[in-house]
Design an enzyme around this catalytic site. Sequence first.
Site, PDB file in Angstrom:
ATOM      1  N   GLY A  13      -3.792  92.034  41.518  1.00 40.93           N
ATOM      2  CA  GLY A  13      -5.150  92.131  40.907  1.00 40.93           C
ATOM      3  C   GLY A  13      -5.100  92.217  39.571  1.00 40.93           C
ATOM      4  O   GLY A  13      -5.740  91.390  38.540  1.00 40.93           O
ATOM      5  N   GLU A 157      -2.064  84.181  46.449  1.00 47.19           N
ATOM      6  CA  GLU A 157      -1.655  84.373  45.010  1.00 47.19           C
ATOM      7  C   GLU A 157       0.084  83.978  45.018  1.00 47.19           C
ATOM      8  O   GLU A 157       0.925  84.552  45.913  1.00 47.19           O
ATOM      9  CB  GLU A 157      -1.598  85.605  44.274  1.00 47.19           C
ATOM     10  CG  GLU A 157      -1.045  85.656  42.821  1.00 47.19           C
ATOM     11  CD  GLU A 157      -1.780  84.669  42.092  1.00 47.19           C
ATOM     12  OE1 GLU A 157      -2.656  84.394  41.967  1.00 47.19           O
ATOM     13  OE2 GLU A 157      -0.701  83.865  41.579  1.00 47.19           O
ATOM     14  N   PHE A 158       0.500  82.954  44.283  1.00 54.40           N
ATOM     15  CA  PHE A 158       1.946  82.595  44.078  1.00 54.40           C
ATOM     16  C   PHE A 158       2.982  82.959  43.057  1.00 54.40           C
ATOM     17  O   PHE A 158       3.984  82.714  43.102  1.00 54.40           O
ATOM     18  CB  PHE A 158       2.081  81.079  44.139  1.00 54.40           C
ATOM     19  CG  PHE A 158       1.458  80.511  45.677  1.00 54.40           C
ATOM     20  CD1 PHE A 158       2.187  80.361  46.820  1.00 54.40           C
ATOM     21  CD2 PHE A 158       0.185  79.895  45.450  1.00 54.40           C
ATOM     22  CE1 PHE A 158       1.648  80.024  47.770  1.00 54.40           C
ATOM     23  CE2 PHE A 158      -0.090  79.469  46.815  1.00 54.40           C
ATOM     24  CZ  PHE A 158       0.420  79.402  47.973  1.00 54.40           C
ATOM     25  N   ASN A 220       6.609  82.084  51.478  1.00 55.00           N
ATOM     26  CA  ASN A 220       7.414  83.007  51.124  1.00 55.00           C
ATOM     27  C   ASN A 220       8.409  83.283  52.283  1.00 55.00           C
ATOM     28  O   ASN A 220       9.655  83.512  52.006  1.00 55.00           O
ATOM     29  CB  ASN A 220       6.555  84.542  51.589  1.00 55.00           C
ATOM     30  CG  ASN A 220       6.027  84.941  50.309  1.00 55.00           C
ATOM     31  OD1 ASN A 220       6.146  84.399  49.005  1.00 55.00           O
ATOM     32  ND2 ASN A 220       5.227  85.819  50.224  1.00 55.00           N
ATOM     33  N   CYS A 272       6.814  91.653  49.340  1.00 56.08           N
ATOM     34  CA  CYS A 272       6.243  90.437  50.094  1.00 56.08           C
ATOM     35  C   CYS A 272       7.228  89.657  51.239  1.00 56.08           C
ATOM     36  O   CYS A 272       6.862  89.629  52.290  1.00 56.08           O
ATOM     37  CB  CYS A 272       5.546  89.379  49.340  1.00 56.08           C
ATOM     38  SG  CYS A 272       4.590  89.971  48.185  1.00 56.08           S
ATOM     39  N   PHE A 273       8.377  89.496  50.926  1.00 56.18           N
ATOM     40  CA  PHE A 273       9.075  88.482  51.733  1.00 56.18           C
ATOM     41  C   PHE A 273       9.130  89.221  53.011  1.00 56.18           C
ATOM     42  O   PHE A 273       8.788  88.485  54.313  1.00 56.18           O
ATOM     43  CB  PHE A 273      10.397  88.375  51.029  1.00 56.18           C
ATOM     44  CG  PHE A 273      10.712  87.346  49.982  1.00 56.18           C
ATOM     45  CD1 PHE A 273       9.239  86.865  49.616  1.00 56.18           C
ATOM     46  CD2 PHE A 273      11.811  87.024  49.436  1.00 56.18           C
ATOM     47  CE1 PHE A 273       9.435  85.794  48.646  1.00 56.18           C
ATOM     48  CE2 PHE A 273      11.776  85.860  48.491  1.00 56.18           C
ATOM     49  CZ  PHE A 273      10.505  85.452  48.156  1.00 56.18           C
ATOM     50  N   LYS A 275       7.604  91.747  54.657  1.00 55.41           N
ATOM     51  CA  LYS A 275       6.408  92.173  55.280  1.00 55.41           C
ATOM     52  C   LYS A 275       5.712  90.588  55.638  1.00 55.41           C
ATOM     53  O   LYS A 275       5.042  90.500  56.937  1.00 55.41           O
ATOM     54  CB  LYS A 275       5.425  92.735  54.133  1.00 55.41           C
ATOM     55  CG  LYS A 275       4.164  92.592  54.519  1.00 55.41           C
ATOM     56  CD  LYS A 275       3.192  93.447  53.323  1.00 55.41           C
ATOM     57  CE  LYS A 275       3.013  92.698  52.204  1.00 55.41           C
ATOM     58  NZ  LYS A 275       1.742  91.974  52.242  1.00 55.41           N
ATOM     59  N   PHE A 334      13.803  95.618  42.447  1.00 61.25           N
ATOM     60  CA  PHE A 334      14.189  94.564  43.356  1.00 61.25           C
ATOM     61  C   PHE A 334      14.766  93.397  42.486  1.00 61.25           C
ATOM     62  O   PHE A 334      15.328  92.454  43.166  1.00 61.25           O
ATOM     63  CB  PHE A 334      13.332  94.517  44.430  1.00 61.25           C
ATOM     64  CG  PHE A 334      12.158  93.312  44.111  1.00 61.25           C
ATOM     65  CD1 PHE A 334      12.181  92.089  44.219  1.00 61.25           C
ATOM     66  CD2 PHE A 334      10.950  93.868  43.371  1.00 61.25           C
ATOM     67  CE1 PHE A 334      11.082  91.261  43.951  1.00 61.25           C
ATOM     68  CE2 PHE A 334       9.887  93.112  43.042  1.00 61.25           C
ATOM     69  CZ  PHE A 334      10.103  91.568  43.272  1.00 61.25           C
ATOM     70  N   LYS A 335      14.261  93.321  41.365  1.00 60.89           N
ATOM     71  CA  LYS A 335      14.531  92.230  40.412  1.00 60.89           C
ATOM     72  C   LYS A 335      14.682  92.577  39.064  1.00 60.89           C
ATOM     73  O   LYS A 335      14.193  93.573  38.648  1.00 60.89           O
ATOM     74  CB  LYS A 335      13.964  90.760  40.772  1.00 60.89           C
ATOM     75  CG  LYS A 335      12.382  90.951  40.288  1.00 60.89           C
ATOM     76  CD  LYS A 335      11.579  89.864  40.982  1.00 60.89           C
ATOM     77  CE  LYS A 335      12.011  88.510  40.165  1.00 60.89           C
ATOM     78  NZ  LYS A 335      10.715  87.614  40.416  1.00 60.89           N
TER      79      LYS A 335
HETATM   80  P1  NAI Z   1      -0.576  97.057  45.131  1.00 57.00           P
HETATM   81  O1  NAI Z   1      -0.339  98.037  46.199  1.00 57.00           O
HETATM   82  O2  NAI Z   1       0.193  96.822  43.617  1.00 57.00           O
HETATM   83  O3  NAI Z   1      -2.142  97.030  44.853  1.00 57.00           O
HETATM   84  C1  NAI Z   1      -3.150  97.336  45.783  1.00 57.00           C
HETATM   85  C2  NAI Z   1      -4.149  98.076  45.131  1.00 57.00           C
HETATM   86  O4  NAI Z   1      -5.358  97.885  45.867  1.00 57.00           O
HETATM   87  C3  NAI Z   1      -3.965  99.532  44.890  1.00 57.00           C
HETATM   88  O5  NAI Z   1      -3.971  99.955  43.569  1.00 57.00           O
HETATM   89  C4  NAI Z   1      -4.901 100.337  45.881  1.00 57.00           C
HETATM   90  O6  NAI Z   1      -5.343 101.638  45.367  1.00 57.00           O
HETATM   91  C5  NAI Z   1      -5.987  99.263  45.905  1.00 57.00           C
HETATM   92  N1  NAI Z   1      -6.926  99.607  47.084  1.00 57.00           N
HETATM   93  C6  NAI Z   1      -6.461  99.709  48.463  1.00 57.00           C
HETATM   94  N2  NAI Z   1      -7.498  99.772  49.101  1.00 57.00           N
HETATM   95  C7  NAI Z   1      -8.830  99.670  48.472  1.00 57.00           C
HETATM   96  C8  NAI Z   1     -10.016  99.737  48.626  1.00 57.00           C
HETATM   97  N3  NAI Z   1     -10.691  99.994  49.729  1.00 57.00           N
HETATM   98  N4  NAI Z   1     -10.904  99.837  47.479  1.00 57.00           N
HETATM   99  C9  NAI Z   1     -10.493  99.706  46.291  1.00 57.00           C
HETATM  100  N5  NAI Z   1      -9.103  99.500  45.681  1.00 57.00           N
HETATM  101  C10 NAI Z   1      -8.264  99.704  47.015  1.00 57.00           C
HETATM  102  O7  NAI Z   1      -0.332  95.632  45.844  1.00 57.00           O
HETATM  103  P2  NAI Z   1      -0.029  94.244  45.147  1.00 57.00           P
HETATM  104  O8  NAI Z   1       1.468  93.943  44.928  1.00 57.00           O
HETATM  105  O9  NAI Z   1      -1.091  93.891  44.098  1.00 57.00           O
HETATM  106  O10 NAI Z   1      -0.388  93.377  46.626  1.00 57.00           O
HETATM  107  C11 NAI Z   1      -1.753  93.125  46.879  1.00 57.00           C
HETATM  108  C12 NAI Z   1      -1.890  91.954  47.941  1.00 57.00           C
HETATM  109  O11 NAI Z   1      -1.235  90.681  47.179  1.00 57.00           O
HETATM  110  C13 NAI Z   1      -0.987  92.173  49.034  1.00 57.00           C
HETATM  111  O12 NAI Z   1      -1.587  91.610  50.245  1.00 57.00           O
HETATM  112  C14 NAI Z   1       0.475  91.051  48.739  1.00 57.00           C
HETATM  113  O13 NAI Z   1       1.001  90.992  50.050  1.00 57.00           O
HETATM  114  C15 NAI Z   1      -0.323  90.061  47.941  1.00 57.00           C
HETATM  115  N6  NAI Z   1       0.684  89.591  47.029  1.00 57.00           N
HETATM  116  C16 NAI Z   1       1.634  90.434  46.347  1.00 57.00           C
HETATM  117  C17 NAI Z   1       2.269  89.714  45.490  1.00 57.00           C
HETATM  118  C18 NAI Z   1       3.273  90.527  44.612  1.00 57.00           C
HETATM  119  O14 NAI Z   1       4.249  89.953  43.906  1.00 57.00           O
HETATM  120  N7  NAI Z   1       3.251  91.812  44.587  1.00 57.00           N
HETATM  121  C19 NAI Z   1       2.244  88.334  45.212  1.00 57.00           C
HETATM  122  C20 NAI Z   1       1.563  87.603  46.084  1.00 57.00           C
HETATM  123  C21 NAI Z   1       0.610  88.367  46.851  1.00 57.00           C
END
Ligand code: NAI
EC number: 1.1.1.22
Length: 480
Positions: A13, A157-158, A220, A272-273, A275, A334-335
Site C-alpha cells: 500500500g 501487485e507484482f 508467484n 508471498c511465495f 503463502k 529475506f533478500k
Molecule cells: P503488510 O502487513 O505490510 O500491510 C498490511 C497493512 O494492512 C498493515 O499495516 C495492517 O495494519 C493493515 N490492515 C489490516 N487490516 C486492516 C483494516 N481492516 N483496516 C485498515 N488497515 C488494515 O502487508 P503487505 O506486504 O503490504 O501485503 C499486503 C497484501 O499484498 C498481501 O495480500 C500480500 O500478499 C500482497 N502482496 C505483497 C507483496 C510484497 O512484496 N509484500 C507483493 C505483492 C502483493
Amino acid sequence: MVKICCIGAGYVGGPTMAVIALKCPKIEVVVVDISVPRINAWNSDQLPIYEPGLEDVVKQCRGKNLFFSTDVEKHVSEADIVFVSVNTPTKTRGLGAGKAADLTYWESAARMIADVSKSDKIVVEKSTVPVKTAEAIEKILTHNSKGINFQILSNPEFLAEGTAIKDLFKPDRVLIGGRETPEGFKAVKALKDVYAHWVPEENIITTNLWSAELSKLAANAFLAQRISSVNAMSALCEATGADVSQVSYAVGTDSRIGPKFLNASVGFGGSCFQKDILNLVYICECNGLPEVAEYWKQVIKINDYQKNRFVNRVVASMFNTVANKKVAILGFAFKKDTGDTRETPAIDVCKGLLGDKAQLSIYDPQVTEDQIQRDLTMNKFDWDHPLHLQPMSPSTVKQVSVVWDAYKATKDAHAVCILTEWDEFKTLDFQKIYDNMQKPAFIFDGRNVINLDKLREIGFIVYSIGKPLDAWLKDMPAVA
Ligand code: NAI
C-alpha cells in the site's frame, strides 16, 4: 479531483500509493491503516519500511496530494476508488488451516466500506487473494449497498521488495481484472486511466476478474518454482562436482528459459511465495485436483529441504556439533535491500542451529534486534497479522546476540553463515575476519556472494551452495 483511498499502509500500500501520487499530481491519495505506529512512521522522517528510492518519492508528495491517516472511515467514504491492500495471512486454524488464505482482514475492510459509503465506488483488490474472492466481496458490498453501486476490480501487485520503486515506475505489466459488463468495463477504464499517467497502454493488461486473481498466484508459483528447481540442481551439483553457477548460466542463456531467478541459494523467503503457493494448493484441492496440488506443494518441500540441508551441512562439517560454538550470521532479511524478515530462510536456519545449541551472533544492516528476537520466538504465520495483533515478544532467545557490525559478529566465532546477499558482504576484509576467528574457521555461503578461491587461500574451510566441495566437506556428508 479524483480521490483514491488505500486501506493498508504496508509494503504494498505505501510504495504503490506514493508512486500513484507522484505520477498523478491531480489525484488525491490517502493511505489509511488501523495501526497508529505505522501511520505515525509514514508521517515522520523514519518511514516504517526500507525500500531504495521510497523516501525520495514520499518526500516529494507527502502533504501535497499524498496523505497518511488512521481515520479510515472518513477517507474511505470520501474516495472514488478504494484500494484494499491488507494482510491475507495463511489460516492457522479451522477449515483449510495451514494452507487457505485467511480473509478476516479483507472481509472486515469490505464490511466497513459497505457501512460508510454514501456514493458509488470502485473497490480494487490489491492484496493477493484466492480466486473468486471478488465474488465474495461483491456479495458483502451489494447486500449492504443502500442503492450504492460498487464495482470490484482485481489489480494484483507484482512489485518485488528491494526494487519496489523501480518496479512501480516501470512495471513489466499492470493487470486489471473486472466484470465483463458495461459497468465493469467502465470501472476498468477508470483504473486504467490512473496507470496510463505513466505506464504505456500496451503494458496494461485487462482480463476478467478470475484470470487476474489467478494470474497473481500463478506468477508467484512460477517464480518460486524456478528457485526450487535450481536449488534442487544445487544438491546434485554438490554430489557430482558440477558448479551450479555454470549450470544455471548455461541453462539460462536458452532464450526460452532466460537468466533471471536462477541463482541457487539457501532458499526463498518473503511474505508471498510460500503463502501464495499454499493458497494455490488449497484451491486445487478444493477443486478436486489433488495431482495439481501435489505438484505445486513440491516447490515448498524443496525449499524446506534446502534450508535443512544447509543446517545439516554446517553441523556435519563442524564435527557433527555446534553446541556452545559461536556462529556468526551475516544477513537476516529475506533478500538484500529490504529490512523485511517475513518467512526469511534465516529464521529456519537459525532455529536449526539453535536446536543444536549453537551461540548465534547476528548482523544485518537493516533488521533490528527486536525484530530478530520476535522472529525467532513467534509461531508460524503469526507474523502476517497487523502489528498490534501480533504477540509481543514473550521471551528472548538467550543464545542469540544481535550486533551492528560484521566484524563484531564474527570475532571469536567458529563459523560464519552468509544468509542474505547484501552487497557489503562482498567487500568485507576477510583476512581480518579470519585472523579473529577460532580455527579451523568455516564459512558457509548461503547466497554464493563470496570469492571461494580467495577465502580458501586465506585459510577458511568454505562451503558455497552448489559448488564443488572442499575435501574437508566431502568427508563429512550432510544428508537432509
Ligand atoms: P503488510 O502487513 O505490510 O500491510 C498490511 C497493512 O494492512 C498493515 O499495516 C495492517 O495494519 C493493515 N490492515 C489490516 N487490516 C486492516 C483494516 N481492516 N483496516 C485498515 N488497515 C488494515 O502487508 P503487505 O506486504 O503490504 O501485503 C499486503 C497484501 O499484498 C498481501 O495480500 C500480500 O500478499 C500482497 N502482496 C505483497 C507483496 C510484497 O512484496 N509484500 C507483493 C505483492 C502483493
